[in-house]
Write a protein that holds these residues in place. Structure first.
Motif, PDB file in Angstrom:
ATOM      1  N   LEU A  17       0.839  -1.184   0.000  1.00 56.04           N
ATOM      2  CA  LEU A  17       0.000   0.000   0.000  1.00 56.04           C
ATOM      3  C   LEU A  17       0.880   1.243   0.000  1.00 56.04           C
ATOM      4  CD1 LEU A  17      -2.628  -1.065   2.644  1.00 56.04           C
ATOM      5  CD2 LEU A  17      -2.783  -1.151   0.177  1.00 56.04           C
ATOM      6  N   PHE A  18       0.714   2.033  -1.031  1.00 58.41           N
ATOM      7  CA  PHE A  18       1.461   3.279  -1.118  1.00 58.41           C
ATOM      8  C   PHE A  18       0.463   4.416  -1.256  1.00 58.41           C
ATOM      9  CE2 PHE A  18       4.303   0.156  -3.053  1.00 58.41           C
ATOM     10  CZ  PHE A  18       5.407   0.330  -2.239  1.00 58.41           C
ATOM     11  N   GLY A  19       0.701   5.479  -0.561  1.00 61.60           N
ATOM     12  CA  GLY A  19      -0.078   6.682  -0.751  1.00 61.60           C
ATOM     13  C   GLY A  19       0.761   7.649  -1.559  1.00 61.60           C
ATOM     14  N   ALA A  20       0.137   8.386  -2.420  1.00 64.14           N
ATOM     15  CA  ALA A  20       0.881   9.291  -3.283  1.00 64.14           C
ATOM     16  C   ALA A  20       1.668  10.322  -2.476  1.00 64.14           C
ATOM     17  CB  ALA A  20      -0.071   9.996  -4.235  1.00 64.14           C
ATOM     18  N   ALA A  21       1.097  10.761  -1.349  1.00 66.51           N
ATOM     19  CA  ALA A  21       1.767  11.821  -0.613  1.00 66.51           C
ATOM     20  C   ALA A  21       2.338  11.359   0.719  1.00 66.51           C
ATOM     21  CB  ALA A  21       0.787  12.963  -0.372  1.00 66.51           C
ATOM     22  N   ARG A  22       2.285  10.048   1.002  1.00 61.32           N
ATOM     23  CA  ARG A  22       2.816   9.606   2.285  1.00 61.32           C
ATOM     24  C   ARG A  22       4.008   8.693   2.086  1.00 61.32           C
ATOM     25  NH1 ARG A  22      -2.191   5.663   3.884  1.00 61.32           N
ATOM     26  NH2 ARG A  22      -1.687   4.108   2.342  1.00 61.32           N
ATOM     27  N   ALA A  23       4.801   8.557   3.108  1.00 60.79           N
ATOM     28  CA  ALA A  23       6.011   7.746   3.031  1.00 60.79           C
ATOM     29  C   ALA A  23       5.660   6.271   2.982  1.00 60.79           C
ATOM     30  CB  ALA A  23       6.889   8.034   4.246  1.00 60.79           C
ATOM     31  N   GLN A  24       6.539   5.505   2.393  1.00 66.48           N
ATOM     32  CA  GLN A  24       6.361   4.066   2.311  1.00 66.48           C
ATOM     33  C   GLN A  24       6.498   3.454   3.696  1.00 66.48           C
ATOM     34  OE1 GLN A  24       9.134   2.249  -0.285  1.00 66.48           O
ATOM     35  NE2 GLN A  24       8.551   0.180   0.220  1.00 66.48           N
ATOM     36  N   THR A  25       5.661   2.461   3.977  1.00 70.26           N
ATOM     37  CA  THR A  25       5.737   1.758   5.250  1.00 70.26           C
ATOM     38  C   THR A  25       5.988   0.282   4.974  1.00 70.26           C
ATOM     39  OG1 THR A  25       3.399   1.192   5.384  1.00 70.26           O
ATOM     40  CG2 THR A  25       4.041   3.374   6.210  1.00 70.26           C
ATOM     41  N   THR A  26       6.093  -0.516   6.007  1.00 66.56           N
ATOM     42  CA  THR A  26       6.281  -1.954   5.851  1.00 66.56           C
ATOM     43  C   THR A  26       4.953  -2.695   5.845  1.00 66.56           C
ATOM     44  OG1 THR A  26       6.647  -2.113   8.229  1.00 66.56           O
ATOM     45  CG2 THR A  26       8.603  -1.949   6.832  1.00 66.56           C
ATOM     46  N   GLU A  27       3.858  -1.988   5.912  1.00 65.88           N
ATOM     47  CA  GLU A  27       2.533  -2.607   5.897  1.00 65.88           C
ATOM     48  C   GLU A  27       2.163  -3.046   4.486  1.00 65.88           C
ATOM     49  OE1 GLU A  27      -1.342  -1.329   8.143  1.00 65.88           O
ATOM     50  OE2 GLU A  27      -1.243  -0.237   6.236  1.00 65.88           O
ATOM     51  N   PHE A  28       1.539  -4.217   4.385  1.00 71.18           N
ATOM     52  CA  PHE A  28       1.021  -4.685   3.099  1.00 71.18           C
ATOM     53  C   PHE A  28      -0.339  -5.333   3.302  1.00 71.18           C
ATOM     54  CE2 PHE A  28       3.705  -8.072   4.767  1.00 71.18           C
ATOM     55  CZ  PHE A  28       2.972  -9.238   4.545  1.00 71.18           C
ATOM     56  N   THR A  29      -1.064  -5.508   2.221  1.00 74.01           N
ATOM     57  CA  THR A  29      -2.382  -6.113   2.264  1.00 74.01           C
ATOM     58  C   THR A  29      -2.284  -7.576   1.864  1.00 74.01           C
ATOM     59  OG1 THR A  29      -3.445  -4.026   1.734  1.00 74.01           O
ATOM     60  CG2 THR A  29      -4.730  -6.009   1.315  1.00 74.01           C
ATOM     61  N   TYR A  30      -2.914  -8.433   2.639  1.00 71.68           N
ATOM     62  CA  TYR A  30      -2.948  -9.869   2.370  1.00 71.68           C
ATOM     63  C   TYR A  30      -4.394 -10.240   2.081  1.00 71.68           C
ATOM     64  CZ  TYR A  30      -2.500 -14.897   3.125  1.00 71.68           C
ATOM     65  OH  TYR A  30      -2.512 -16.252   2.976  1.00 71.68           O
ATOM     66  N   GLN A  31      -4.626 -10.884   0.950  1.00 64.21           N
ATOM     67  CA  GLN A  31      -5.961 -11.349   0.606  1.00 64.21           C
ATOM     68  C   GLN A  31      -5.904 -12.856   0.455  1.00 64.21           C
ATOM     69  OE1 GLN A  31      -7.722 -10.423  -3.282  1.00 64.21           O
ATOM     70  NE2 GLN A  31      -9.523  -9.727  -2.153  1.00 64.21           N
ATOM     71  N   GLY A  32      -6.824 -13.551   1.099  1.00 64.75           N
ATOM     72  CA  GLY A  32      -6.806 -15.005   1.059  1.00 64.75           C
ATOM     73  C   GLY A  32      -8.176 -15.588   0.824  1.00 64.75           C
ATOM     74  N   SER A  33      -8.157 -16.896   0.625  1.00 68.47           N
ATOM     75  CA  SER A  33      -9.378 -17.655   0.413  1.00 68.47           C
ATOM     76  C   SER A  33      -9.436 -18.754   1.468  1.00 68.47           C
ATOM     77  CB  SER A  33      -9.367 -18.258  -0.999  1.00 68.47           C
ATOM     78  OG  SER A  33     -10.482 -19.091  -1.175  1.00 68.47           O
ATOM     79  N   LEU A  34     -10.546 -18.851   2.173  1.00 65.12           N
ATOM     80  CA  LEU A  34     -10.693 -19.816   3.253  1.00 65.12           C
ATOM     81  C   LEU A  34     -11.925 -20.668   2.993  1.00 65.12           C
ATOM     82  CD1 LEU A  34      -9.718 -20.741   6.104  1.00 65.12           C
ATOM     83  CD2 LEU A  34     -11.362 -19.072   7.021  1.00 65.12           C
ATOM     84  N   ARG A  35     -11.746 -21.982   3.151  1.00 68.61           N
ATOM     85  CA  ARG A  35     -12.857 -22.910   2.999  1.00 68.61           C
ATOM     86  C   ARG A  35     -13.123 -23.580   4.343  1.00 68.61           C
ATOM     87  NH1 ARG A  35     -14.154 -23.306  -2.198  1.00 68.61           N
ATOM     88  NH2 ARG A  35     -15.229 -25.295  -2.090  1.00 68.61           N
ATOM     89  N   ASP A  36     -14.379 -23.744   4.656  1.00 64.79           N
ATOM     90  CA  ASP A  36     -14.809 -24.459   5.850  1.00 64.79           C
ATOM     91  C   ASP A  36     -15.397 -25.775   5.347  1.00 64.79           C
ATOM     92  OD1 ASP A  36     -15.769 -25.395   8.205  1.00 64.79           O
ATOM     93  OD2 ASP A  36     -16.849 -23.567   8.745  1.00 64.79           O
ATOM     94  N   ALA A  37     -14.648 -26.863   5.559  1.00 63.17           N
ATOM     95  CA  ALA A  37     -14.967 -28.171   4.958  1.00 63.17           C
ATOM     96  C   ALA A  37     -14.898 -28.012   3.445  1.00 63.17           C
ATOM     97  CB  ALA A  37     -16.306 -28.688   5.458  1.00 63.17           C
ATOM     98  N   ALA A  38     -15.982 -28.243   2.737  1.00 62.32           N
ATOM     99  CA  ALA A  38     -15.931 -28.178   1.269  1.00 62.32           C
ATOM    100  C   ALA A  38     -16.482 -26.871   0.722  1.00 62.32           C
ATOM    101  CB  ALA A  38     -16.699 -29.358   0.670  1.00 62.32           C
ATOM    102  N   SER A  39     -17.001 -26.023   1.579  1.00 61.43           N
ATOM    103  CA  SER A  39     -17.655 -24.799   1.116  1.00 61.43           C
ATOM    104  C   SER A  39     -16.830 -23.571   1.463  1.00 61.43           C
ATOM    105  CB  SER A  39     -19.027 -24.660   1.795  1.00 61.43           C
ATOM    106  OG  SER A  39     -19.825 -25.779   1.530  1.00 61.43           O
TER     107      SER A  39
END
Length: 193
Positions: A17-39
């Motif tokens: 995640l970068f903001g045009a006017a803010r400094a770079q940080t070590t934070e990032f976005t994680y997106q995942g997929s989770l299944r409960d049994a088969a659904s």
């Protein structure tokens, strides 16, 4: 409740995640997929993200928890910040999860996922190749000359007026007539063979 891990390539779609006017940080976005049994899972889940320096075994370098994360149709998104733990060496992420309402302990999901190159862009915060240039023992990268020798700001020749002064006839100058102080003249088309 059996929670199985079917993490699609999306799981490690890690976006910095970068903001045009803010400094770079070590934070990032994680997106995942989770299944409960088969659904695809739906509801509120607690996650534990464990950062490792090995693919199997070992102790985590850092651990982050994200509680009450909304999972909709199996998809969830969280922000993670493991700080300065991305030094250039391999890193793996292990997830553990539990249903927020059910209590109990976290169930680890396996295998660990290799962290791809995107989070290593945060390394520019400390510029790994410049880390060693700061050391006096690494002057070879500067042709053997110490970095403090490249610009000598205390040298008086950088600030005082010395001959020949600007506009002096002692400089070679472009003009239609020969300079009086010179012993050569460029004329014609100015070409040379």
């Amino acid at each position: 409740m059996q929670i199985s891990k079917r993490l699609f390539p999306i799981v490690l779609s890690i976006l910095l995640l970068f903001g045009a006017a803010r400094a770079q940080t070590t934070e990032f976005t994680y997106q995942g997929s989770l299944r409960d049994a088969a659904s695809p899972a739906n509801g509120s889940y607690d996650f534990e993200f464990r950062l490792f320096s090995t693919e199997t075994g070992g102790a985590p370098i850092a651990v982050l928890q994200r509680l009450n994360v909304a999972v909709v149709n199996g998809i969830f998104t969280v922000k993670l910040d493991f700080g300065a733990n991305f030094t250039g060496a391999g890193r793996w992420l292990e997830l553990a999860v539990k249903n927020s309402a059910s209590g109990g302990g976290f169930q680890p999901l396996s295998p660990r996922q290799a962290i791809t190159s995107q989070p290593y862009n945060v390394r520019s915060l400390t510029a790994g190749t410049a880390d060693t240039a700061l050391l006096a023992s690494n002057a070879q990268q500067l042709g053997g000359v110490g970095a403090n020798q490249f610009v000598l700001t205390a040298d008086s020749r950088l600030t005082d007026a010395r001959n020949p002064l600007p506009g002096s006839p002692n400089y070679i100058q472009n003009s239609l007539t020969p300079q009086a102080a010179s012993n050569f003249n460029v004329s014609g088309t100015g070409t040379a063979n």
